[in-house]
Motif scaffolding. Sequence first.
Motif, short mmCIF file in Angstrom:
data_model
loop_
_atom_site.label_atom_id
_atom_site.label_comp_id
_atom_site.label_asym_id
_atom_site.label_seq_id
_atom_site.Cartn_x
_atom_site.Cartn_y
_atom_site.Cartn_z
N ARG A 163 16.32 -47.89 -35.36
CA ARG A 163 15.84 -47.09 -34.33
C ARG A 163 16.32 -45.61 -34.18
N LEU A 164 17.27 -45.23 -34.87
CA LEU A 164 17.77 -44.08 -34.99
C LEU A 164 16.74 -42.84 -35.02
N ALA A 165 15.76 -42.90 -35.95
CA ALA A 165 14.96 -42.02 -36.31
C ALA A 165 13.84 -41.67 -35.13
N GLY A 166 13.90 -42.87 -34.26
CA GLY A 166 13.04 -42.74 -32.88
C GLY A 166 13.54 -41.98 -31.83
N GLU A 167 14.97 -41.74 -31.88
CA GLU A 167 15.41 -40.76 -31.12
C GLU A 167 15.24 -39.31 -31.45
N PHE A 168 14.65 -39.11 -32.50
CA PHE A 168 13.88 -37.88 -32.90
C PHE A 168 12.47 -37.62 -32.95
N GLY A 169 11.73 -38.58 -32.41
CA GLY A 169 10.47 -38.75 -32.14
C GLY A 169 9.62 -39.33 -33.31
N MET A 170 10.20 -40.14 -34.20
CA MET A 170 9.34 -40.65 -35.18
C MET A 170 10.14 -42.24 -35.45
N ASP A 171 9.38 -43.24 -35.09
CA ASP A 171 9.66 -44.61 -35.36
C ASP A 171 9.58 -44.80 -36.71
N CYS A 172 10.99 -45.15 -37.41
CA CYS A 172 10.97 -45.41 -38.75
C CYS A 172 12.24 -46.07 -39.16
N PRO A 173 12.09 -47.24 -39.70
CA PRO A 173 13.07 -47.99 -40.52
C PRO A 173 13.91 -47.32 -41.19
N ALA A 174 15.23 -47.83 -41.39
CA ALA A 174 16.00 -47.21 -42.29
C ALA A 174 17.36 -47.88 -42.55
N THR A 175 17.81 -47.64 -43.89
CA THR A 175 19.22 -48.21 -43.97
C THR A 175 20.02 -47.43 -44.94
N GLY A 176 21.24 -47.69 -44.96
CA GLY A 176 22.10 -46.78 -45.74
C GLY A 176 23.61 -47.06 -45.34
N PHE A 177 24.27 -46.09 -46.45
CA PHE A 177 25.84 -46.45 -46.26
C PHE A 177 26.61 -45.10 -46.42
N THR A 178 27.80 -45.09 -45.82
CA THR A 178 28.57 -43.95 -46.01
C THR A 178 30.10 -44.30 -46.60
N LEU A 179 30.43 -43.42 -47.55
CA LEU A 179 31.96 -43.97 -48.13
C LEU A 179 32.69 -42.59 -47.57
N GLY A 180 33.98 -42.92 -47.50
CA GLY A 180 35.10 -41.97 -47.07
C GLY A 180 35.57 -41.38 -48.38
N VAL A 181 35.33 -40.45 -48.95
CA VAL A 181 35.89 -39.96 -49.97
C VAL A 181 37.54 -39.75 -50.18
N ASN A 182 38.02 -39.43 -49.22
CA ASN A 182 39.54 -39.06 -48.86
C ASN A 182 40.28 -40.62 -48.93
#
Lengths: 418, 220
Positions: free
Chosen positions: A299-318
């Motif tokens: 639902r995140l992209a929908g906040e910016f006006g385009m419905d689009c499924p998404a998946t991802g991750f983020t890694l803490g380098v420090n």
Amino acid sequence: MSKWKIYTPDGVQDILCDDCYQKRELEHRLRTLFRSYGFKEVEPPAIEFYDVFASEGSGIMQENMFKFFDQQGRILVLRPDITVPVARITATKFRDAVYPLRFSYIGNVYRYNEYGGGKQNEFTQAGVEIFGVNTPESDAEVISIAIQALKTSGLENFQIDIGQVEFFNGLMEETGLSEEEVSQIRMLIYRKDTVGLGEFLKRTSISDDLKHLIFDLPRFFGSSDVIEKARSYNLNDKSKAALDNISQILEILDDYGHSQYISVDLGMLRDLTYDTGVIFRGFTYGVGFPILAGSRYDRLAGEFGMDCPATGFTLGVNLVMMALQRQRIPAEKPVTDTFVHYHREGRTAAFELCSVLRKQGLAVELDVSNMTVREAVRYAAEKNIGGVISILDDDNVEIHYVQTGETVRVKISELLKR
Amino acid sequence: MRYLSIAMSKGRLTDAAVEMLEKIGIDCSEYKAGSRKLIFTDESNRIRFFLVKPADVPTYVEYGAADMGIVGKDTLLEEGRHLYEVLDLGFAACKMVVAGPEELAGKLDSLNNKRVATKYPRIAREYFEHKRRESIEVIKLSGSVELAPLVGLAEVIVDLVETGRTLKENGLVVLDTIADISARLVVNRVSAKMESERINRIVEGLRKQLENRHEAEKGR
């Protein structure tokens, strides 16, 4: 009086030589990994409008953001996260692109009182996002890259826990509790506060079977047996679909050969986020915080006006660096291979020699303080530089090996042949 | 094998906690010998424990400097740290309350400006702002909080009450109960995963002990 001139503000720090070298090496390895999977790197600005992060779902509290104003009085923030700007970019600048899109990023984020990174307010995140698909294959790929990222950083003992927020959401639908009550339960399970959860459930009128399951949820973690255990309950379609989804992802990860790193945690939730499906975290010894986190967020992209499924991750380098240091995993250090010493008459030869050696990949430091040969050798020893080359004339040099104290005279032409 | 470390609250919780740990076979003799050491070790179980100020226990556990901790719920609420609260150990039971002069009973809403004296600013704020949706002014004190309403420093207080005797002797009454407090077992979020087997053994041991005690009390 400039009272604070010699200090750095709370929550930020200088990253010096060896650490900085190690950090850049790590970032380089991550970047190489992301590219090898076909991800295209993007760099959103460090300064964004507050509105970008203002929605409840972004999971970042207003009081945790660094805020200031632009010249028109609009509220700006130092980005507290990079996933949200990447979703903004996708929804506004890649509307007509061919999907799926694979984006990666490595950059600093800023948060007040962030408990990750050892209470740092500025820290580096590296991550990937896939936009435009809602398949278990895409979730599994992202988890697989997360595992590769930890392996390539040098960590060997780590664990990735996988959960599915829809399982919990399905249970909550069955309870008929208000939104407020659901968010209280979410918080209690998120904290594995079994005591508070028990007290809370006692006051509600949920069926005993369901009550029992919700109470046990913080303990629903371990091997994939957990999923079978959960299936034995009477679940609604949403919860069942969530379990099927995890099973599919686990099956794919098994084919990747990653099973040893994976465990299941159905009680894994986040307090306030944009998660809509699978959710995962990475842990290792020596750091009391998750070192990476990821999820499906349709639902995140929908906040910016385009419905689009998404998946991802983020890694803490420090955090990964901290883990490497705490686990005493040896890290490469920056080295200077050679120190070149010369007099006025050997200058051109010195410059040429340096240039050739550097092209060969050596790190060469040139004398810029008019030392004597003895001073040069002492300096090199002090700085752990392997050797000193002293230019005698256009053709001849003297090599001083710092460790052995040995000295040899050779022709430049011979030296370059080695 | 890596040491599993337990951070314990120094003070009124220590003895009861040590007793519970000994009953599940953890050797606390080093502590009982009255040594001045900061870290005690049970070599056979590879467990290390250390005594710290109660308010610091959640910090040690959150950062993973300790895998587990034993600490009062009051401290957990006040510190608001990210950790897992897995067991109510039952001892050191008391209540976190709002108290004030008797004439305020049932009239807490009618006060326009509320000055709240407390050792627990976060708990006070959380209660008034989130539960009651009221703004307050917190006055942070370090002890003898009951004095504040008597000398006009604050209208009400937020504090721990065990028997209620101190309140009574100073003409104060409980206006509302915020939470039931007792000693809790907390676990670091990463340790709960990476050391789940050893930690679960301790948690289950303590849980059984509590259940047995409960049964015994019921049987009486």
